[in-house]
Design a protein around this motif. Structure first.
Motif, PDB file in Angstrom:
ATOM      1  N   UNK A 231       0.804  -1.209   0.000  1.00 53.55           N
ATOM      2  CA  UNK A 231       0.000   0.000   0.000  1.00 53.55           C
ATOM      3  C   UNK A 231       0.840   1.262   0.000  1.00 53.55           C
ATOM      4  N   UNK A 232       2.007   1.198   0.659  1.00 59.02           N
ATOM      5  CA  UNK A 232       2.876   2.367   0.809  1.00 59.02           C
ATOM      6  C   UNK A 232       4.320   1.902   0.665  1.00 59.02           C
ATOM      7  N   UNK A 233       4.919   2.179  -0.480  1.00 62.77           N
ATOM      8  CA  UNK A 233       6.269   1.679  -0.755  1.00 62.77           C
ATOM      9  C   UNK A 233       7.291   2.218   0.240  1.00 62.77           C
ATOM     10  N   UNK A 234       7.143   3.447   0.693  1.00 58.54           N
ATOM     11  CA  UNK A 234       8.102   4.005   1.650  1.00 58.54           C
ATOM     12  C   UNK A 234       8.038   3.256   2.983  1.00 58.54           C
ATOM     13  N   UNK A 235       6.834   2.955   3.453  1.00 63.51           N
ATOM     14  CA  UNK A 235       6.692   2.185   4.693  1.00 63.51           C
ATOM     15  C   UNK A 235       7.287   0.794   4.517  1.00 63.51           C
ATOM     16  N   UNK A 236       7.068   0.189   3.360  1.00 64.35           N
ATOM     17  CA  UNK A 236       7.584  -1.154   3.118  1.00 64.35           C
ATOM     18  C   UNK A 236       9.116  -1.145   3.088  1.00 64.35           C
ATOM     19  N   UNK A 237       9.699  -0.167   2.407  1.00 67.12           N
ATOM     20  CA  UNK A 237      11.163  -0.094   2.324  1.00 67.12           C
ATOM     21  C   UNK A 237      11.793   0.086   3.699  1.00 67.12           C
ATOM     22  N   UNK A 238      11.161   0.860   4.552  1.00 66.38           N
ATOM     23  CA  UNK A 238      11.695   1.078   5.903  1.00 66.38           C
ATOM     24  C   UNK A 238      11.695  -0.203   6.735  1.00 66.38           C
ATOM     25  N   UNK A 239      10.933  -1.212   6.327  1.00 66.08           N
ATOM     26  CA  UNK A 239      10.832  -2.450   7.086  1.00 66.08           C
ATOM     27  C   UNK A 239      11.868  -3.507   6.729  1.00 66.08           C
ATOM     28  N   UNK A 240      12.882  -3.156   5.957  1.00 66.37           N
ATOM     29  CA  UNK A 240      13.856  -4.157   5.517  1.00 66.37           C
ATOM     30  C   UNK A 240      14.488  -4.930   6.680  1.00 66.37           C
ATOM     31  N   UNK A 241      14.907  -4.245   7.710  1.00 66.55           N
ATOM     32  CA  UNK A 241      15.556  -4.950   8.830  1.00 66.55           C
ATOM     33  C   UNK A 241      14.585  -5.904   9.524  1.00 66.55           C
ATOM     34  N   UNK A 242      13.294  -5.566   9.552  1.00 72.28           N
ATOM     35  CA  UNK A 242      12.303  -6.493  10.102  1.00 72.28           C
ATOM     36  C   UNK A 242      12.242  -7.767   9.271  1.00 72.28           C
ATOM     37  N   UNK A 243      12.287  -7.637   7.942  1.00 71.70           N
ATOM     38  CA  UNK A 243      12.244  -8.813   7.074  1.00 71.70           C
ATOM     39  C   UNK A 243      13.500  -9.656   7.239  1.00 71.70           C
ATOM     40  N   UNK A 244      14.642  -9.026   7.355  1.00 69.00           N
ATOM     41  CA  UNK A 244      15.887  -9.777   7.578  1.00 69.00           C
ATOM     42  C   UNK A 244      15.755 -10.622   8.849  1.00 69.00           C
ATOM     43  N   UNK A 245      15.293 -10.012   9.912  1.00 75.49           N
ATOM     44  CA  UNK A 245      15.142 -10.703  11.192  1.00 75.49           C
ATOM     45  C   UNK A 245      14.059 -11.791  11.116  1.00 75.49           C
ATOM     46  N   UNK A 246      12.947 -11.493  10.455  1.00 72.90           N
ATOM     47  CA  UNK A 246      11.832 -12.414  10.367  1.00 72.90           C
ATOM     48  C   UNK A 246      12.187 -13.656   9.556  1.00 72.90           C
TER      49      UNK A 246
ATOM     50  N   UNK B  81       5.781 -16.744   7.277  1.00 74.16           N
ATOM     51  CA  UNK B  81       5.034 -15.773   6.484  1.00 74.16           C
ATOM     52  C   UNK B  81       3.553 -15.783   6.841  1.00 74.16           C
ATOM     53  N   UNK B  82       3.013 -16.973   7.119  1.00 68.59           N
ATOM     54  CA  UNK B  82       1.577 -17.104   7.382  1.00 68.59           C
ATOM     55  C   UNK B  82       1.212 -17.103   8.858  1.00 68.59           C
ATOM     56  N   UNK B  83       2.178 -16.962   9.739  1.00 67.86           N
ATOM     57  CA  UNK B  83       1.897 -16.966  11.174  1.00 67.86           C
ATOM     58  C   UNK B  83       1.107 -15.711  11.557  1.00 67.86           C
ATOM     59  N   UNK B  84      -0.071 -15.888  12.168  1.00 65.72           N
ATOM     60  CA  UNK B  84      -0.880 -14.730  12.544  1.00 65.72           C
ATOM     61  C   UNK B  84      -0.163 -13.743  13.480  1.00 65.72           C
ATOM     62  N   UNK B  85       0.787 -14.224  14.265  1.00 72.29           N
ATOM     63  CA  UNK B  85       1.496 -13.299  15.160  1.00 72.29           C
ATOM     64  C   UNK B  85       2.383 -12.325  14.381  1.00 72.29           C
ATOM     65  N   UNK B  86       2.665 -12.631  13.111  1.00 67.32           N
ATOM     66  CA  UNK B  86       3.464 -11.726  12.285  1.00 67.32           C
ATOM     67  C   UNK B  86       2.604 -10.760  11.475  1.00 67.32           C
ATOM     68  N   UNK B  87       1.287 -10.833  11.624  1.00 64.68           N
ATOM     69  CA  UNK B  87       0.391  -9.931  10.894  1.00 64.68           C
ATOM     70  C   UNK B  87       0.659  -8.451  11.200  1.00 64.68           C
ATOM     71  N   UNK B  88       0.974  -8.095  12.451  1.00 65.01           N
ATOM     72  CA  UNK B  88       1.288  -6.676  12.702  1.00 65.01           C
ATOM     73  C   UNK B  88       2.479  -6.159  11.883  1.00 65.01           C
ATOM     74  N   UNK B  89       3.436  -7.021  11.608  1.00 62.91           N
ATOM     75  CA  UNK B  89       4.575  -6.620  10.772  1.00 62.91           C
ATOM     76  C   UNK B  89       4.092  -6.382   9.348  1.00 62.91           C
ATOM     77  N   UNK B  90       3.286  -7.312   8.824  1.00 64.83           N
ATOM     78  CA  UNK B  90       2.730  -7.130   7.479  1.00 64.83           C
ATOM     79  C   UNK B  90       1.915  -5.846   7.408  1.00 64.83           C
ATOM     80  N   UNK B  91       1.115  -5.603   8.426  1.00 62.98           N
ATOM     81  CA  UNK B  91       0.293  -4.390   8.445  1.00 62.98           C
ATOM     82  C   UNK B  91       1.164  -3.139   8.456  1.00 62.98           C
ATOM     83  N   UNK B  92       2.199  -3.133   9.281  1.00 63.96           N
ATOM     84  CA  UNK B  92       3.096  -1.978   9.370  1.00 63.96           C
ATOM     85  C   UNK B  92       3.820  -1.736   8.042  1.00 63.96           C
TER      86      UNK B  92
END
Length: 88
Positions: free
Chosen positions: A11-26, A62-73
């Motif tokens: 939805x927002x490429x800037x928000x997604x790009x800022x989440x790179x370190x979260x994806x690395x950790x996840x 990827x499908x774990x509901x506890x990770x949904x807040x990360x996807x939302x962010x």
């Protein structure tokens, strides 16, 4: 090790790009690394190439509901499509 490609929109490429370190950790528990691409014709369409020895574990993360807040962010939009490499 196998290579998989995941594609989704955001939805927002800037928000997604800022989440790179979260994806690395996840993805770290199930990934040997990943590369990220953005469609040239659609800046809100993302492609991630992941090297993994355990696609089931990566899918569970990827499908774990506890990770949904990360996807939302990160404004990840469903569906997330997965493709696997074809070896000839």
């Amino acid at each position: 090790m196998a290579t998989y490609v995941f594609r989704h929109k955001v939805g927002d490429i800037d928000a997604w790009l800022k989440g790179h370190s979260d994806r690395v950790r996840l993805f770290a528990p199930a990934s040997n690394g990943f590369r990220t691409f953005q469609d040239a014709d659609d800046p809100k369409s993302i492609l991630i190439v992941v090297d993994t020895d355990n696609i089931e574990k990566l899918g569970a993360i990827i499908n774990d509901p506890k990770n949904q807040p990360i996807k939302d962010r990160h404004t990840v939009l469903e569906p997330i499509t997965m493709s696997m490499e074809i070896n000839f």
